[in-house]
Enzyme design. Structure first.
Site, PDB file in Angstrom:
ATOM      1  N   LYS A  47       7.628  -4.705  -2.379  1.00 25.21           N
ATOM      2  CA  LYS A  47       7.244  -4.670  -3.873  1.00 25.21           C
ATOM      3  C   LYS A  47       6.563  -5.793  -4.121  1.00 25.21           C
ATOM      4  CE  LYS A  47      10.102  -3.930  -7.921  1.00 25.21           C
ATOM      5  NZ  LYS A  47      11.580  -3.962  -8.551  1.00 25.21           N
ATOM      6  N   SER A  60      17.323  -1.148  -9.760  1.00 26.93           N
ATOM      7  CA  SER A  60      15.807  -0.784  -9.596  1.00 26.93           C
ATOM      8  C   SER A  60      15.765  -0.512  -8.162  1.00 26.93           C
ATOM      9  CB  SER A  60      14.993  -2.102  -9.866  1.00 26.93           C
ATOM     10  OG  SER A  60      14.863  -1.942 -11.348  1.00 26.93           O
ATOM     11  N   SER A 120      12.918   0.082 -11.071  1.00 30.20           N
ATOM     12  CA  SER A 120      11.510  -0.117 -11.251  1.00 30.20           C
ATOM     13  C   SER A 120      10.969  -0.212  -9.736  1.00 30.20           C
ATOM     14  CB  SER A 120      11.275  -1.629 -11.632  1.00 30.20           C
ATOM     15  OG  SER A 120      12.034  -2.787 -11.104  1.00 30.20           O
TER      16      SER A 120
END
Lengths: 94, 490
Positions: B78, B177, B153
């Site tokens: 990420k 997330s 996210s």
């Protein structure tokens, strides 16, 4: 509930700007969030201690010795650097 | 045919010499080139560095060196986790050109075990959102239905594993997330106990809630990757001094049978779509039929307040954490400003997107004089009640189970006109962040429209082993995790 005046005050604190035409789209969701806090009225919180973190250990301590992190490439990421210092607009008027 | 294999199956091929790491990495990039122009999971790729690392591993293996279990396996990261010399943008214009000067601790741990980072994945800006639509660059699509979002996210990290571009990825989880996009994309995602994994090098959103965790297609792969990234770290003052079990070994030796599972009524009712509730019930009943669990519904009244207090506590912490972005030392700086204050305001206003600004404003308000007690302090007190309720529940139960999300993946722009309607998609996941407890989403079925659904298993603090054992047993009985989105090529 948050008003335009509250928003202006908070924007000054947060160092942000929002166009007048956009203020409603910021205020409405924020007021929704604040309204949701009414759900807490069902609970007696008067004698409850707050939880800031779930970490239960003590703050770790170490000797005050400089650790070399190597080259942190500070210059490469700085927007403006001069004589090994970060350069910013003038603070004191001449 | 590497795309449909798990990381552990690929590891076996690497160890037997039937596959080279360079071939595996090349096949990942080939998949990405083929699919990513429309999936848009990646913000940046690291092809040269990844191939160099793979080549090094192949040479070591050819020389007969004994390598760690996951050596030579590619992994996506990420884009809020720092990797030396690569851009870490947090999908924000604020950090569009920021190059990481150091490795996050999790990256050092991956390197030490020979895992190969191949690229940085798209996310909601600074991890604030549930769809990747708040990325300043583009929206990632759901591999199961490209009219839908992948969740967020960590949407890019979930989508790339779901599309079998890469077997493993890392995300971060502040209110769901990892687990919400894992559920929406039909894969496994685990948020470890707060303190289990070092946050050093993770760009901070809400420091009392953030944790890094793994995505994979199987619980076994999840366990193997979790074992790699855990451990006490002197560079993170909230990193817990606990030993790391070998989660993979303990998977197959359950600590007890049956496990006692509590299912909160609050997350099986009208706020959840009927098909989500049904798939959770079916999953629990299957485990019960096989003698693996007993389960009963319980009351956890405080769950109704989770969304409310999350959207006070997380913005309050984010408003403090993001005050560092001032245009002075790094990040975006506005041009042509005439005073320091003007530079701060314009740099931040230009650099941050709407949702990030909204949360900074909300957090600043909740922390400001006159409102602190009414909002922030009150939310922190409620957090104590939530922890107490979970502590009490865990005196009777080994695991708390819920649906991972109230609905399957929603359509692109479905919540664009009112962001708070999207906030509710975190209703089932926030409690694990508020309490710091470990929680995992595993695939447990499909909606009528063919979208994946997830079952969330929440464990006691530092007892990831139990939820992994239970998840592994569920995957041994079902094949939801082996289903692959249409159009994914081998």
């Amino acid at each position: 509930m948050l008003t335009n005046d509250d928003l202006d005050k908070v924007l000054r604190l947060a160092h942000l700007a929002v166009e007048d035409s956009e203020k409603a789209q910021y205020l409405a969701p924020m007021n929704d969030v604040l309204k949701r806090m009414k759900k807490l009225d069902d609970f007696d919180l008067s004698a409850v201690e707050p939880t800031a973190t779930v970490y239960e250990g003590e703050t770790p301590m170490r000797e005050d010795i400089v650790v070399d992190f190597g080259d942190l490439t500070i210059e490469a990421n700085a927007p403006d650097i001069e004589d090994n210092c970060f350069s910013v607009p003038k603070i004191i008027a001449t | 045919m590497t795309a449909f294999k798990s990381a552990l199956e690929l590891s076996a091929l690497l160890q037997s010499g039937d596959l080279k790491s360079t071939e595996l990495v090349q096949s990942c990039f080939s998949q990405i080139r083929e699919q990513d122009s429309h999936l848009k999971a990646y913000v940046s790729l690291m092809e040269d560095a990844a191939l160099d690392q793979a080549d090094e591993i192949d040479k070591k293996r050819a020389n007969g060196e004994r390598l760690p279990l996951l050596a030579g396996i590619p992994i996506a990261i990420k884009d809020n986790i720092n990797i030396t010399g690569t851009r870490t943008t947090c999908s924000s214009k604020m950090l569009e050109n920021y190059v990481s000067p150091y490795n996050a601790t999790v990256i050092s741990k991956l390197h030490s075990q020979g895992l190969i980072p191949i690229g940085k994945t798209n996310m909601d800006e600074f991890a604030m959102g549930s769809s990747t639509e708040n990325s300043a660059f583009f929206t990632t699509l759901n591999p199961w239905n490209k009219a839908c979002i992948p969740g967020g996210s960590s949407g890019g990290s979930a989508a790339t594993v779901s599309a079998r571009q890469v077997p493993l990825s890392l995300g971060s989880d502040t209110g769901g997330s990892i687990r919400q996009p894992a559920s929406f994309c039909g894969i496994v995602g685990l948020k470890p106990t707060y303190g289990r994994v070092s946050r050093f090098g993770l760009v901070a959103f809400a420091s009392s809630l953030d944790q890094i965790g793994p995505f994979a297609t199987t619980v076994e792969d999840t366990a193997a990757l979790l074992t790699v990234i855990c451990g006490k770290d002197e560079l993170d003052s909230t990193s817990a001094p606990v030993s790391t079990p070998d989660f993979l070994t303990s998977l197959k030796t359950p600590s007890k049978r049956p496990f006692h599972v509590g299912v909160p009524r609050e997350l099986m009712g009208k706020e959840m779509s009927p098909e989500v509730v049904q798939s959770t019930r079916q999953a629990l009943n299957l485990l019960k039929e096989k003698g693996i669990i007993t389960w009963e519904e319980i009351d956890l009244k405080s769950l109704d307040t989770c969304v409310a207090i999350y959207y006070i506590i997380a913005p309050a912490e984010c408003s403090a954490n993001l005050s560092r972005f001032d245009g002075v030392r790094y990040g975006h700086r506005a041009k042509g400003t005439d005073s320091l204050r003007d530079m701060y305001i314009r740099s931040r206003t230009e650099g941050f997107g709407e949702e990030v600004k909204r949360r900074i404003i909300l957090g600043t308000y909740a922390l400001s004089s006159g409102y602190y007690d009414a909002y922030y302090l009150k939310a922190q007190k409620m957090r104590t009640i939530i922890r107490q309720e979970f502590n009490d529940a865990f005196k009777r139960f080994d695991v708390i189970a819920t649906p991972s999300t109230p609905t399957p993946a929603f359509k692109l722009t479905e919540h664009a006109s009112n962001p708070t309607t999207m906030y509710v998609s975190d209703i089932a996941t926030i409690a694990a962040n508020m309490t710091g407890l470990p929680a995992m989403s595993i695939p447990c079925g499909f909606s009528e429209s063919g979208l994946p659904l997830g079952l969330q298993l929440i464990g006691k603090a530092f007892d990831e082993e139990t939820i992994l054992q239970l998840g592994y047993q569920f995957q041994s009985l079902t094949d939801y995790h082996q289903q692959v989105p249409k159009g994914v090529c081998s």
